[in-house]
Motif scaffolding. Structure first.
Motif, short mmCIF file in Angstrom:
data_model
loop_
_atom_site.label_atom_id
_atom_site.label_comp_id
_atom_site.label_asym_id
_atom_site.label_seq_id
_atom_site.Cartn_x
_atom_site.Cartn_y
_atom_site.Cartn_z
N SER A 10 -0.06 30.90 -36.78
CA SER A 10 -1.40 30.79 -36.20
C SER A 10 -2.38 30.27 -37.25
CB SER A 10 -1.86 32.14 -35.67
OG SER A 10 -1.86 33.10 -36.72
N LYS A 11 -2.14 30.63 -38.51
CA LYS A 11 -2.95 30.20 -39.65
C LYS A 11 -2.20 30.62 -40.91
CE LYS A 11 -5.57 34.49 -39.61
NZ LYS A 11 -6.87 35.12 -39.54
N ARG A 12 -2.74 30.33 -42.08
CA ARG A 12 -2.10 30.76 -43.31
C ARG A 12 -1.98 32.29 -43.31
NH1 ARG A 12 -2.41 28.32 -49.02
NH2 ARG A 12 -1.16 29.84 -50.14
N ASN A 13 -0.78 32.78 -43.56
CA ASN A 13 -0.47 34.21 -43.56
C ASN A 13 -0.77 34.89 -42.22
OD1 ASN A 13 0.49 34.42 -46.27
ND2 ASN A 13 -1.63 34.23 -46.94
N GLY A 14 -0.83 34.11 -41.16
CA GLY A 14 -1.11 34.65 -39.83
C GLY A 14 0.17 35.03 -39.10
N THR A 15 0.07 35.06 -37.78
CA THR A 15 1.20 35.39 -36.92
C THR A 15 2.26 34.32 -37.04
OG1 THR A 15 -0.33 36.46 -35.40
CG2 THR A 15 1.85 35.90 -34.54
N LEU A 16 3.53 34.72 -37.15
CA LEU A 16 4.65 33.79 -37.28
C LEU A 16 5.52 33.83 -36.03
CD1 LEU A 16 5.83 34.56 -40.92
CD2 LEU A 16 4.26 32.77 -40.16
N TYR A 17 6.14 32.68 -35.74
CA TYR A 17 7.03 32.57 -34.59
C TYR A 17 8.22 31.72 -35.01
CZ TYR A 17 8.64 31.05 -29.94
OH TYR A 17 9.38 30.78 -28.82
N VAL A 18 9.42 32.22 -34.82
CA VAL A 18 10.66 31.51 -35.17
C VAL A 18 11.38 31.14 -33.88
CG1 VAL A 18 12.89 31.69 -36.34
CG2 VAL A 18 10.87 32.82 -37.32
N ASP A 19 11.84 29.89 -33.81
CA ASP A 19 12.57 29.46 -32.62
C ASP A 19 13.52 28.33 -32.98
OD1 ASP A 19 13.32 29.56 -29.96
OD2 ASP A 19 11.49 28.67 -29.18
N VAL A 20 14.30 27.90 -32.00
CA VAL A 20 15.27 26.83 -32.16
C VAL A 20 15.10 25.85 -31.00
CG1 VAL A 20 17.10 28.04 -30.89
CG2 VAL A 20 17.72 26.35 -32.61
N THR A 21 15.38 24.59 -31.24
CA THR A 21 15.25 23.57 -30.19
C THR A 21 16.21 22.42 -30.45
OG1 THR A 21 13.70 22.11 -29.04
CG2 THR A 21 13.39 22.36 -31.42
N SER A 22 16.49 21.66 -29.42
CA SER A 22 17.31 20.46 -29.58
C SER A 22 16.43 19.22 -29.71
CB SER A 22 18.25 20.29 -28.38
OG SER A 22 17.49 20.15 -27.19
N ASN A 23 15.12 19.37 -29.49
CA ASN A 23 14.20 18.23 -29.58
C ASN A 23 12.89 18.72 -30.18
OD1 ASN A 23 12.41 16.11 -29.17
ND2 ASN A 23 13.28 15.56 -27.19
N LEU A 24 12.79 18.73 -31.50
CA LEU A 24 11.64 19.30 -32.19
C LEU A 24 10.31 18.62 -31.84
CD1 LEU A 24 10.75 21.52 -34.15
CD2 LEU A 24 11.16 19.91 -36.01
N PRO A 25 10.22 17.29 -31.88
CA PRO A 25 8.93 16.68 -31.55
C PRO A 25 8.41 17.07 -30.16
CG PRO A 25 10.37 15.07 -32.57
CD PRO A 25 11.21 16.29 -32.29
N GLN A 26 9.29 17.06 -29.17
CA GLN A 26 8.89 17.41 -27.81
C GLN A 26 8.46 18.89 -27.73
OE1 GLN A 26 12.05 17.22 -24.91
NE2 GLN A 26 10.65 17.37 -23.19
N ARG A 27 9.22 19.75 -28.36
CA ARG A 27 8.92 21.18 -28.30
C ARG A 27 7.59 21.52 -28.98
NH1 ARG A 27 9.41 25.40 -25.12
NH2 ARG A 27 9.87 27.31 -26.22
N ILE A 28 7.32 20.90 -30.12
CA ILE A 28 6.07 21.14 -30.83
C ILE A 28 4.90 20.62 -30.00
CG2 ILE A 28 4.74 20.62 -32.91
CD1 ILE A 28 7.15 22.65 -33.20
N ALA A 29 5.06 19.47 -29.37
CA ALA A 29 4.02 18.92 -28.50
C ALA A 29 3.73 19.89 -27.35
CB ALA A 29 4.43 17.56 -27.97
N GLN A 30 4.76 20.52 -26.80
CA GLN A 30 4.58 21.49 -25.72
C GLN A 30 3.79 22.71 -26.20
OE1 GLN A 30 8.67 22.19 -24.69
NE2 GLN A 30 8.68 20.59 -23.10
N HIS A 31 4.12 23.20 -27.40
CA HIS A 31 3.38 24.34 -27.96
C HIS A 31 1.91 23.98 -28.16
CE1 HIS A 31 6.59 27.22 -28.65
NE2 HIS A 31 7.30 26.33 -29.32
#
Length: 91
Positions: A10-31
């Motif tokens: 969310s920001k430096r030292n903020g909330t973290l989220y770990v995940d996996v994807t087969s298409n990183l650019p598309q998934r990041i755009a969705q987030h």
């Protein structure tokens, strides 16, 4: 497209989220667009701070499971080793 495990923040030292994807650019755009309902949308976690591409989806899933078991301090050390300013990475 190649499988990847990634960490959003969310920001430096903020909330973290770990995940996996087969298409990183598309998934990041969705987030970033808020298309994905759930944790990342609710807590504003959309800054890509670390990722690793892997040869197969099975390896990416195994890496994700391992990373999710890590302590928060270890994840922060991993991020800061490659991205000390917590920049929003381009993919």
């Amino acid at each position: 497209m190649e499988p990847a495990v990634y960490i959003l923040a969310s920001k430096r030292n903020g909330t973290l989220y770990v995940d996996v994807t087969s298409n990183l650019p598309q998934r990041i755009a969705q987030h970033k667009a808020g298309i994905v309902d759930g944790f990342t949308k609710k807590y504003g976690v959309h800054r890509l701070v670390w990722y690793e591409c892997l040869p197969t989806m099975l390896e990416a899933i195994a890496a994700e499971k391992k990373l999710k078991k890590w302590r928060r301090a270890w994840k922060i050390a991993l991020i800061e080793k490659e991205n000390p300013y917590w920049n929003d990475l381009e993919v």
